[in-house]
Write an enzyme that holds these catalytic residues in place. Sequence first.
Site, PDB file in Angstrom:
ATOM      1  N   ASP A   8       0.855  -1.178   0.000  1.00 53.82           N
ATOM      2  CA  ASP A   8       0.000   0.000   0.000  1.00 53.82           C
ATOM      3  C   ASP A   8       0.895   1.233   0.000  1.00 53.82           C
ATOM      4  O   ASP A   8       2.132   1.119   0.025  1.00 53.82           O
ATOM      5  CB  ASP A   8      -0.931  -0.033   1.214  1.00 53.82           C
ATOM      6  CG  ASP A   8      -2.223   0.741   1.003  1.00 53.82           C
ATOM      7  OD1 ASP A   8      -2.333   1.464  -0.004  1.00 53.82           O
ATOM      8  OD2 ASP A   8      -3.128   0.630   1.855  1.00 53.82           O
ATOM      9  N   HIS A 104      -1.547   0.989   6.865  1.00 52.87           N
ATOM     10  CA  HIS A 104      -1.968   2.151   7.657  1.00 52.87           C
ATOM     11  C   HIS A 104      -3.074   1.777   8.630  1.00 52.87           C
ATOM     12  O   HIS A 104      -3.645   0.681   8.564  1.00 52.87           O
ATOM     13  CB  HIS A 104      -2.451   3.267   6.732  1.00 52.87           C
ATOM     14  CG  HIS A 104      -3.508   2.797   5.775  1.00 52.87           C
ATOM     15  ND1 HIS A 104      -4.831   2.655   6.132  1.00 52.87           N
ATOM     16  CD2 HIS A 104      -3.415   2.399   4.476  1.00 52.87           C
ATOM     17  CE1 HIS A 104      -5.515   2.205   5.099  1.00 52.87           C
ATOM     18  NE2 HIS A 104      -4.678   2.029   4.084  1.00 52.87           N
ATOM     19  N   HIS A 115      -7.881   4.967   7.043  1.00 60.11           N
ATOM     20  CA  HIS A 115      -9.140   4.594   6.407  1.00 60.11           C
ATOM     21  C   HIS A 115      -9.170   3.075   6.312  1.00 60.11           C
ATOM     22  O   HIS A 115      -8.180   2.400   6.627  1.00 60.11           O
ATOM     23  CB  HIS A 115      -9.276   5.225   5.018  1.00 60.11           C
ATOM     24  CG  HIS A 115      -8.283   4.705   4.023  1.00 60.11           C
ATOM     25  ND1 HIS A 115      -6.964   5.130   3.994  1.00 60.11           N
ATOM     26  CD2 HIS A 115      -8.394   3.772   3.047  1.00 60.11           C
ATOM     27  CE1 HIS A 115      -6.319   4.496   3.021  1.00 60.11           C
ATOM     28  NE2 HIS A 115      -7.160   3.656   2.437  1.00 60.11           N
ATOM     29  N   GLU A 133      -7.276  -2.873   7.370  1.00 57.69           N
ATOM     30  CA  GLU A 133      -7.065  -3.642   6.148  1.00 57.69           C
ATOM     31  C   GLU A 133      -6.116  -4.808   6.410  1.00 57.69           C
ATOM     32  O   GLU A 133      -6.303  -5.910   5.858  1.00 57.69           O
ATOM     33  CB  GLU A 133      -6.494  -2.729   5.065  1.00 57.69           C
ATOM     34  CG  GLU A 133      -7.461  -1.654   4.617  1.00 57.69           C
ATOM     35  CD  GLU A 133      -6.847  -0.586   3.739  1.00 57.69           C
ATOM     36  OE1 GLU A 133      -7.571   0.349   3.367  1.00 57.69           O
ATOM     37  OE2 GLU A 133      -5.638  -0.684   3.425  1.00 57.69           O
TER      38      GLU A 133
END
Length: 281
Positions: A8, A104, A115, A133
């Site tokens: 990511d 993150h 997020h 995630e």
Amino acid sequence: MKAYISVDMEGVAGIATFDQILRGGYGYPRAQELMTEEANAAIGGAFDGGATSVLVNDSHGTMDNLIHERLDPRARLVFGAPKAQCMAEGLTDDCAVALFVGYHAPAGAPGVLAHTFSAHFGEIRINGLRVSEAEVNALYANSLGVPVGLVTGDDVISEIASKAFPEAEIVTVKAAQGFSAANSISPAVARKSIREAAASAVSRAAEMTSPSVPLSFEVEVDMPSPVAAELAASIPGCVRTADRTMSTVLTSVTDLLGLITVLYELATGSERSRMAIVNRR
């Protein structure tokens, strides 16, 4: 030995602002370079640790961010979107270990650019608990018998990952100073640490355990608007439980990632439609 790497962007050293992570921003080309070099560090470390093949999945946004000609040529790359298994696309049961780079914090947590899968979502909860995630992708990895061996990112996701994946290597490349502000170590230092941690993770892969996966998942997703939640409730098995919240019960992690992918597209489409209406006023 096959190693899998999901990369990511928000958790990469030297990245903290929307201008960097969104295509078209002045900082985006540099962020692509930073992301590519952290991917290379993980690839190099995986081979150092004994991997014989490495598959990398570009897991950010449109999922075509990594600079192909700059990527370590020993690795193969999965890119483009949408992908049925999203950030875990390409992960299979013949992988010895999964490495999560540039990750993150989840929506609702005080991390850099926090997020969960989409900036249009609020929280995603599984069995009543807010998840990141990393935790969702780990469920998929564990369902295949693949352990998570590495997580890199800011101090917030590092704390979450150290509890969720006690056997994994954790590399903290920056500390959150706000939603779009960070205190980052040098990218060169981050890459060195990531390479060393990836090598350690791959070399220990055979000793790691893959936790069992729950038999069912009560999934709740906070959508960006009442209209989006209403549309989500039209998906078979999904119900609208609050103004902006949809819920369902699943028994497959494959279905979980597939649902998140569909909801991602639905949320994005509904927000584009809303903004088009606003802009016409």
